[in-house]
Design an enzyme around this catalytic site. Structure first.
Site, short mmCIF file in Angstrom:
data_model
loop_
_atom_site.label_atom_id
_atom_site.label_comp_id
_atom_site.label_asym_id
_atom_site.label_seq_id
_atom_site.Cartn_x
_atom_site.Cartn_y
_atom_site.Cartn_z
N CYS A 67 0.84 -1.20 0.00
CA CYS A 67 0.00 0.00 0.00
C CYS A 67 0.87 1.25 0.00
O CYS A 67 2.08 1.19 0.15
CB CYS A 67 -0.93 0.00 1.21
N ALA A 96 3.18 1.63 2.83
CA ALA A 96 4.37 0.79 2.70
C ALA A 96 5.41 1.49 1.82
O ALA A 96 6.61 1.42 2.08
CB ALA A 96 4.01 -0.57 2.11
N ARG A 141 12.86 -4.77 6.00
CA ARG A 141 13.53 -4.50 4.74
C ARG A 141 15.04 -4.56 4.81
O ARG A 141 15.73 -4.41 3.83
CB ARG A 141 13.07 -3.16 4.18
N HIS A 179 5.55 6.18 -2.81
CA HIS A 179 6.87 6.73 -3.15
C HIS A 179 6.70 8.18 -3.59
O HIS A 179 7.44 9.06 -3.19
CB HIS A 179 7.52 5.97 -4.31
S1 SF4 Z 1 -1.12 -1.58 5.98
FE1 SF4 Z 1 -2.11 0.07 7.14
S2 SF4 Z 1 -1.90 1.88 5.84
FE2 SF4 Z 1 -1.54 0.09 4.51
S3 SF4 Z 1 -3.56 -0.42 3.61
FE3 SF4 Z 1 -3.33 -1.63 5.49
S4 SF4 Z 1 -4.32 -0.39 7.09
FE4 SF4 Z 1 -3.90 0.97 5.38
#
Ligand code: SF4
Lengths: 74, 491
Positions: free
Chosen positions: B62, B65, B96, B195
């Protein structure tokens, strides 16, 4: 209207970049390309075309501009 | 098994697509292609950067991330708050392997997880107060931090908290930079937008901080951008640049600091390794500060030499001579590595499915070892990535965008590569299928793979994986029929 960036490619050609959609493409034609009048309708390699208000050619590239979309490729 | 022909590969794609419902089939069809080097424009034959199909197993991450995990996370002297519920940060903590020097918890914070740990009441009443409190606590507990970034998780955008206001207020109190990043996970189709958002936050909140201040520069200042120092990658790259006479004044962002980032507008050339995640800031610096940038590739001796020369071409003869000296210096060592491993790896076929730059960057390294990449794809690549990939890949090879779990398995079953390189989620599936596998995100807890030193480790790791004796033990001994007889005869 969209914010775009025009830069020089490695071969000296113009490269179009649309940050919003991360679209990078070569410009195949620009309506006006003289020091006094620069811009107008630009055609992209992918078939899309945009319009930038004709202006004095920018002193340096890349430059961020506002452009109007005439015809999108996808 | 010999390579598939163009027709066979096309048939394979059609066969794999058959199981989907009509609508899904049409959508996925656009993301798969058989490479044809004569194509100039990837757009005509592969679609990328589109929303993943609901119901398939995508391997994407996402936006959070992309921002916290990739761009901001490795900046070691800042504290990155995962703002929202605890899970997003905790489950991705230190995953990572961005190496750094420093004392964790004192002056560096890379492997720690900071979160505002949202509860129900924060969702209902808003979390701005809590955020301010978290930051005050951080100042008390970790006074040597050089700044804070607020990495928004999904709920922040949903409840509409004003993190910018909190950031400005706290920054005024502490005198340190506080950067709000609007990288809620639901934004965009993959980590790629994260990014971009992270780059924009650097542009707005970090780069202007040192504008107009004195800086003692040299004509050889460069910045390494888009190297996240996974397993020490940036270090094995940096020594080569320094050996040829350049001065690396900033590392973005592996083992990087905020001070280095602030100084970047003073460099003479930006060196971009991961184009996908950092091209935005390079473009910005080119426009605003007239700093040119080039993409380089430090995987495998051929590409390293090519890149060193391309970098040197931007400088004077001293640096050009320096580049040649570095290339010559490592030549013997590289010849030795290749002499040792090439006979063991020659002709082996690899399928890759990774993130931003490796699907095309590592091809050269495999080719140096006599191996062939027969399939590659990006989790979150865009059209310009594929444009660059088509030229690097052989004809009639498979290219897949945002491949689904099912497609990837089927492709591997049919193409039968000798090695698959992808991430942790794919690892055990393929190992259980009996296919040698390397994680190409985290280097399978090895590394570095960049530069000359990295190539030696890369070659060893590939050999260790492919020629591991365990792959001949995939079948239970009692299921092996009649084979021992034949073996005895052969022996
Ligand atoms: S990891 Fe967290 S920020 Fe990313 S989609 Fe899931 S809930 Fe949303």
């Amino acid at each position: 209207m969209a914010n775009i960036m025009i830069q020089r490619g490695s071969k000296g050609d113009y490269v179009f970049y649309l940050p919003k959609r991360d679209l990078e493409d070569a410009i195949v034609s620009m309506e006006f390309d003289t020091p006094e009048k620069w811009g107008g309708e630009i055609k992209l390699n992918n078939g899309g075309s945009y319009y930038i208000e004709p202006q004095i050619a920018p002193a340096k590239l890349p430059i961020s501009l506002r452009a109007r979309r005439l015809d999108a490729a996808e | 098994m010999s390579a598939l022909t163009r027709e066979e590969t096309e048939a394979l794609i059609q066969e794999v697509l058959e199981v989907y419902p009509e609508k899904a089939r049409k959508d996925r069809e656009k993301h798969l292609m058989v490479n044809d080097q004569s194509i100039e424009q990837s757009k005509k034959c592969i679609t990328s950067n589109r929303k993943s199909l609901p119901g398939v197993m995508t391997i994407r991450g996402c936006a959070y991330a992309g921002s916290k995990g990739v761009v901001w996370g490795p900046i070691k002297d800042m504290i990155h708050i995962s703002h929202g519920p605890v899970g997003c940060g905790q489950y991705s903590r230190a995953g990572r392997r961005n190496y750094y020097v420093g004392t964790t918890g004192i002056n560096t914070f890379g492997t720690m997880n900071f979160t505002s740990d949202f509860q129900e009441k924060d969702i209902v009443f808003g979390g701005d107060k809590k955020l301010a409190k978290v930051m005050t606590e951080i100042e008390g507990l970790f006074p040597l931090n050089k700044g804070i970034s607020i990495q928004s998780e999904c709920p922040i955008g949903l409840i509409g908290d004003d993190i910018e206001a909190v950031a400005k207020k706290t920054a005024a109190e502490t005198g340190k930079p506080v950067v709000p990043v609007r990288c809620e996970g639901f934004r965009g189709v993959s980590q790629s937008l994260g990014h971009h958002i992270a780059n924009d936050a650097i542009r707005d909140w970090v780069l202007p901080r040192r504008e107009g201040k004195a800086f003692e520069g040299t004509p050889y200042d460069v910045a390494v951008i888009g190297d996240y120092n996974i397993g020490g990658d940036a270090w094995s790259s940096r020594i080569l640049l320094e050996e040829m006479g350049l001065r690396v004044i900033a590392q973005w962002s592996g083992d990087g600091t905020i001070a280095e980032m602030e100084k970047t507008p003073y460099v003479k050339l930006n060196l971009i390794h991961c184009y996908r995640s950092m091209n935005y800031i390079a473009r910005h610096m080119e426009e605003k500060y007239s700093i040119p940038w080039i993409e380089y590739n430090f995987f495998g001796p051929t590409k390293v030499a090519e890149s060193l020369r391309a970098i040197a071409a931007h400088f004077d003869d001293k640096i050009k001579a320096g580049a040649e000296r570095v290339i010559a210096k490592y030549q013997a060592m590289m010849d030795e590595v290749i002499a040792k491993y090439k006979p063991r790896l020659q002709g082996k076929r690899v399928m890759l499915y990774v993130g931003g730059l490796r699907p095309r960057h590592v091809i050269g390294a495999y080719e140096d070892l006599g191996m062939e990449v027969v399939g590659t794809g990006y989790e979150f690549g865009h059209g310009d990535d594929y444009d660059r990939t088509i030229k690097d890949m052989g004809n009639a090879t498979l290219i897949y965008d945002d491949v689904t779990g099912f497609e990837f398995e089927e492709f591997v079953k049919r193409v039968k590569p000798d090695l698959v390189g992808s991430g942790i989620k794919e690892k055990f599936i393929f190992q259980k299928m009996g296919v040698p596998f390397r994680q190409m995100h985290s280097w399978d807890y090895s590394g570095p793979y960049h530069g000359y030193d990295g190539f030696a480790i890369f070659a060893r790791d590939m050999d260790m994986t492919i020629n591991n004796p365990c792959w001949s033990k995939m079948q239970a001994p009692w299921l092996k029929k009649a084979e021992p007889e034949a073996e005895k005869k052969a022996a």
